[in-house]
Design a protein around this motif. Structure first.
Motif, short mmCIF file in Angstrom:
data_model
loop_
_atom_site.label_atom_id
_atom_site.label_comp_id
_atom_site.label_asym_id
_atom_site.label_seq_id
_atom_site.Cartn_x
_atom_site.Cartn_y
_atom_site.Cartn_z
N UNK A 74 1.25 -0.89 -0.06
CA UNK A 74 -0.22 -0.50 -0.13
C UNK A 74 0.90 1.27 0.32
N UNK A 75 0.75 1.69 -0.39
CA UNK A 75 1.13 4.06 -0.75
C UNK A 75 0.71 4.96 -0.97
N UNK A 76 0.54 6.10 -1.62
CA UNK A 76 -0.22 6.78 -1.74
C UNK A 76 -0.66 6.88 -2.87
N UNK A 77 -1.77 7.04 -3.33
CA UNK A 77 -2.25 6.80 -4.59
C UNK A 77 -1.70 7.92 -5.37
N UNK A 78 -0.20 8.54 -5.62
CA UNK A 78 0.15 9.14 -6.57
C UNK A 78 1.35 7.43 -6.84
#
Length: 417
Positions: A190-194
């Motif tokens: 998981x990570x930032x949408x960017x």
């Protein structure tokens, strides 16, 4: 199975996120959708609406305290593959501004590693070790949705049902125990949408398969050790017998045609048992398995079968008759096939089952192979030509309260219809 990335090839991530946000808001408001979400997302949103999940908060569940978390870790069966998962994903997670999470079959986050900055953002979201990230609590997300569908899933931005997750992207793949097919949990990035990337899902799935291969190798080593014990023991046994591990995998046999595996009852105990493959048997415990002796008593097959589909996590077949009661956890595919046969007591041909399961009447080779495997496991219950439950067996199907939750992982047309 072809993996479906959340971001279409060549799509601009920010523009796609805006489109998804409009679809999400229209779906929550009950308005006409400007476009349709992917099938896996649309099905999950429907589950969330039936559940009445709050799209702003989800359904927060208390986080595990440290003692509970450690107990979960020990009992999960996932600690053995943690080095393989970390070796395959941690360096990428740190470089790509992601975190890796290993989650058990109930949706509890057991371990979390990766980018320090992203971990701080995850802390603010409540995505921490010990939290419940199943769909029922956190809404549509890669972890929870992969647990329900039993398939790798990537979720991007407003595909998440709960709004405070729209700034995130995640990709998760399920982890199964190769000994019995049981769902152990999932591994997730998981990570930032960017940071969304279409290849992330394929990478996570590949690492999950490597972890399962490690478990399979370990199991083969355990079976070989049991075989070393079994061979001299069987020379002293009179009559027909097999030695099996706790999951029913055969290490050695005497007086019987060797098979790969037999269906042992859940929670098998020493003493007299009825086994579908052999009828009346005596089970004697051994270090790492069972000695199964076939008796000369007349076989007494079951008269009643209960197909228990009430749990989204596990499906069980329970059989009862003069010899007692026997139950066995089913694989997702076997649960689908038995459900279809329960709906069609008159029976189904291989081509009809192929259409029921795959929407294609031509996959009869796959159907026949699976039915052959099931009939070896559940002899006396299932018949062939056509495939059906035995005519003198009462069949009962126990469904969840919401009929739409029957085998939620299944995409088989006969189940979804």
């Amino acid at each position: 199975m072809q993996l479906e990335a959340a971001l279409p090839v060549g799509a601009d991530p920010r523009r796609h996120a805006r489109v998804l946000a409009k679809v999400h808001e229209a779906a929550l408001a009950g308005n006409a959708l400007p476009s349709h979400p992917r099938a896996v997302i649309g099905a999950s949103w429907q589950r969330m609406r039936r559940l009445g999940l709050d799209p702003d908060r989800g359904a927060p569940v208390p986080t595990l305290v440290p003692e509970q978390l450690e107990a979960r870790r020990r009992g999960s069966g996932l600690a053995a593959v943690l080095p393989a998962l970390r070796g395959g994903l941690i360096s990428l997670a740190e470089q790509a501004a992601h975190i890796m999470a290993v989650v058990d079959a109930d949706g509890r986050v057991l371990w979390r590693d990766g980018s320090t900055a992203v971990r701080r953002r995850a802390d603010a979201l409540g995505f921490v070790e010990g939290v419940d990230w199943h769909e029922n609590s956190a809404g549509t997300n890669a972890i929870g949705t992969a647990l329900v569908t039993r398939h790798p899933v990537q979720v991007y931005s407003a595909e998440h049902y709960v709004r405070n997750q729209h700034d995130w992207t995640c990709a998760a793949a399920p982890l199964h125990d190769p000994r019995d097919g049981r769902l152990l949990g999932v591994v997730d990035l998981s990570g930032p949408a960017s940071t969304v990337h279409p290849t992330t899902l394929a990478l996570v799935d590949a690492v999950a398969k490597l972890a399962e291969a490690h478990l399979r190798t370990t199991h083969l080593s355990e079976l070989e050790r049991l075989r070393g014990l079994a061979s001299p023991l069987l020379t002293k046994v009179k009559g027909r017998a097999v030695i099996a591990d706790p999951h029913g995998w055969i290490a050695a046999s005497a007086g019987l045609v060797p098979v790969g595996r037999i269906a042992l009852p859940n929670g098998a105990t020493a003493g007299r048992n009825w086994l579908p493959a052999y009828g009346n048997c005596l089970l004697e415990p051994l270090p790492g398995g069972w000695l199964v002796r076939l008796t000369e008593e007349e076989d007494t097959p079951p008269t009643r079968v209960v197909l228990d589909l009430r749990s989204a996590r596990d499906s069980t077949l329970r059989a009862s008759g003069p010899a007692g009661t026997w139950s066995h956890r089913l694989s997702p595919r076997h649960a689908e096939m038995l459900y279809v046969l329960a709906l069609h007591r008159e029976g189904r041909s291989a081509s009809e089952l192929s259409r029921d399961l795959f929407g294609d009447a031509g996959r009869t080779v796959t159907v026949r192979a699976e039915m052959s495997r099931m009939r070896r496991h559940f002899g006396g219950i299932l018949l062939g030509r056509p495939y059906r439950f035995a005519d003198d067996v009462e069949v009962v199907v126990e469904r969840p309260a919401d009929g739409g939750d029957v085998l939620p992982h299944s995409v088989a047309p006969a189940v979804r219809d």
